[in-house]
Design a protein around this motif. Structure first.
Motif, PDB file in Angstrom:
ATOM      1  N   GLU A 137       7.833   2.624  -3.261  1.00  0.00           N
ATOM      2  CA  GLU A 137       6.873   1.714  -3.922  1.00  0.00           C
ATOM      3  C   GLU A 137       5.434   2.177  -3.666  1.00  0.00           C
ATOM      4  O   GLU A 137       4.654   2.358  -4.597  1.00  0.00           O
ATOM      5  CB  GLU A 137       7.087   0.331  -3.307  1.00  0.00           C
ATOM      6  CG  GLU A 137       6.793  -0.847  -4.194  1.00  0.00           C
ATOM      7  CD  GLU A 137       7.167  -2.127  -3.443  1.00  0.00           C
ATOM      8  OE1 GLU A 137       8.374  -2.383  -3.269  1.00  0.00           O
ATOM      9  OE2 GLU A 137       6.243  -2.835  -3.014  1.00  0.00           O
ATOM     10  N   LYS A 138       5.119   2.402  -2.402  1.00  0.00           N
ATOM     11  CA  LYS A 138       3.732   2.710  -2.049  1.00  0.00           C
ATOM     12  C   LYS A 138       3.284   4.081  -2.557  1.00  0.00           C
ATOM     13  O   LYS A 138       2.176   4.243  -3.046  1.00  0.00           O
ATOM     14  CB  LYS A 138       3.548   2.653  -0.527  1.00  0.00           C
ATOM     15  CG  LYS A 138       2.103   2.876  -0.117  1.00  0.00           C
ATOM     16  CD  LYS A 138       1.883   2.838   1.372  1.00  0.00           C
ATOM     17  CE  LYS A 138       0.418   3.211   1.664  1.00  0.00           C
ATOM     18  NZ  LYS A 138       0.155   3.366   3.089  1.00  0.00           N
ATOM     19  N   LEU A 139       4.157   5.083  -2.430  1.00  0.00           N
ATOM     20  CA  LEU A 139       3.772   6.445  -2.826  1.00  0.00           C
ATOM     21  C   LEU A 139       4.143   6.752  -4.276  1.00  0.00           C
ATOM     22  O   LEU A 139       3.921   7.860  -4.746  1.00  0.00           O
ATOM     23  CB  LEU A 139       4.413   7.466  -1.880  1.00  0.00           C
ATOM     24  CG  LEU A 139       4.101   7.300  -0.380  1.00  0.00           C
ATOM     25  CD1 LEU A 139       4.742   8.419   0.433  1.00  0.00           C
ATOM     26  CD2 LEU A 139       2.592   7.256  -0.125  1.00  0.00           C
ATOM     27  N   GLN A 140       4.718   5.762  -4.972  1.00  0.00           N
ATOM     28  CA  GLN A 140       5.108   5.904  -6.388  1.00  0.00           C
ATOM     29  C   GLN A 140       5.896   7.196  -6.597  1.00  0.00           C
ATOM     30  O   GLN A 140       5.505   8.065  -7.385  1.00  0.00           O
ATOM     31  CB  GLN A 140       3.867   5.844  -7.275  1.00  0.00           C
ATOM     32  CG  GLN A 140       3.144   4.502  -7.146  1.00  0.00           C
ATOM     33  CD  GLN A 140       1.935   4.395  -8.054  1.00  0.00           C
ATOM     34  OE1 GLN A 140       1.248   5.394  -8.303  1.00  0.00           O
ATOM     35  NE2 GLN A 140       1.659   3.200  -8.540  1.00  0.00           N
ATOM     36  N   ILE A 141       6.986   7.288  -5.862  1.00  0.00           N
ATOM     37  CA  ILE A 141       7.798   8.513  -5.872  1.00  0.00           C
ATOM     38  C   ILE A 141       8.597   8.617  -7.163  1.00  0.00           C
ATOM     39  O   ILE A 141       9.331   7.682  -7.518  1.00  0.00           O
ATOM     40  CB  ILE A 141       8.728   8.534  -4.649  1.00  0.00           C
ATOM     41  CG1 ILE A 141       7.888   8.642  -3.377  1.00  0.00           C
ATOM     42  CG2 ILE A 141       9.733   9.674  -4.727  1.00  0.00           C
ATOM     43  CD1 ILE A 141       8.638   8.355  -2.113  1.00  0.00           C
TER      44      ILE A 141
END
Lengths: 230, 111
Positions: B62-66
């Motif tokens: 979610e945070k690093l939009q992998i």
């Protein structure tokens, strides 16, 4: 009793030579660290001891089952993965089937021995009741006794794949790994296989009835080789 | 009388011992994904509970939009008294996540 002892001894020998899969895989990020193993509390000596195949066989002979922690049970499980997902923690020797409402069914498992463990994100590609077992060529080279099954050992109680098998795929490709039953129920909790995930026959039958083809499978194992595609 | 009384005490003692034994056996059971104090098996190295490793993975995605939406925990260890460090790999990179025992992610750091 001596019959049981000789069966267990034969099982111990077979476990190291008749693992149901060979490592003919394309692996990436290989980092062969020491496997995390199970330890069991020895009430007599009041200390933790390594849960070796010999200790496990003795425990099973005395108790008729693997330790309580490895028995099937519903547990709380905080995850964003959707119900029906299989999560395997190879270090703790648990397989979780995610249920709704932050719960999961937890089963005890046996996993790959040193150098045969792996981790990755894959899926269930196929399911089979009482599967046929065919030893790979490399296994026949290691254990000539297995040559008699080169064309396949029919399913049944003596078959190393046990009562059910879930075939693990990456995309549309069979990884050669399976989640399967076993004819060595004492081996749950051990790093003992050639990379397959083994469960006792009751548990794999229960899992089989609940899992759909296409289910996501996440395999965690500290320091193990990573399956390509992660 | 004395003998009967003493026999009664003996029976009571056996009963208490049995009850204590049953309590101890009951204490060996666990229905949590975390290891308890009364566990009979453990791992040779302490790793983060499975669900916490996966929470770290989903928060990292979610945070690093992998891209692809997958991050895989590859190792973990205790970090301080009440938290764990989880190391993750994903297509194109790696990250470290710190998560406390209650499941709150404290940090996510790309490596």
């Amino acid at each position: 009793m001596s019959g049981l002892m000789s069966k267990l001894a034969a099982g111990l020998r077979a476990a190291f030579t008749w693992g149901p899969a060979a490592l003919v895989l394309t692996l990436a990020g290989v980092a062969m660290a020491q496997n995390v193993g199970t330890q069991i509390y020895d009430n007599t000596n009041r200390k933790w001891v390594d849960y070796t195949p010999q200790v496990a066989a003795r425990y099973y002979r005395i108790h008729g089952q693997a330790p309580e922690e490895f028995q099937r049970q519903v547990v709380q499980f905080r995850t964003a993965e959707k119900p029906g997902t299989i999560i395997i923690d190879g270090d703790r020797h648990f397989l979780y089937l995610v249920l709704p409402n932050f719960q999961a069914i937890r089963y005890g498992i046996g996993v790959g021995r040193e150098g045969f463990g792996w981790a990755g994100i894959v899926k269930v590609g196929r399911k089979q009741e009482w599967p046929t077992w065919t030893p790979p060529k490399e296994m026949i080279e290691r254990d000539p006794d297995s040559a008699k099954w080169a064309n396949g050992m029919p399913g049944g109680p003596d078959n190393p794949l046990g009562a059910r098998a879930l075939y693990i795929y990456e995309g549309n490709r069979d990884t050669i790994y399976r989640i399967h039953g076993t004819n060595q129920p004492w081996s749950i909790g051990l790093n003992i296989s050639s990379g397959c995930i083994r469960m006792n026959n009751d548990d794999v039958t229960d899992l089989y009835s609940r899992v759909e083809i296409g289910a996501k499978v996440i395999v965690l194992m500290q320091g193990a080789a990573l399956y390509k595609g992660v | 009388m004395t003998r009967s009384h003493s026999k009664g005490n003996w029976k009571l003692g056996i009963g208490c011992a049995t009850a204590a034994g049953l309590l101890l056996i009951g204490g060996c059971n666990t229905s949590s994904s975390n290891a308890g104090a009364s566990q009979t098996v453990r791992t040779s190295e302490e790793t983060a509970p499975t669900d916490l490793q996966l929470l770290c993975a989903s928060k990292t995605v979610e945070k690093l939009q992998i891209s692809g939406g997958n991050a895989l925990p590859v190792s973990s260890a205790r970090s301080g008294e009440q938290a764990y460090q989880v190391n993750l790999t994903f297509e194109g990179g790696q990250a470290t996540c710190i998560i406390d025992e209650s499941g709150v992610v404290q940090s996510i750091t790309p490596v």
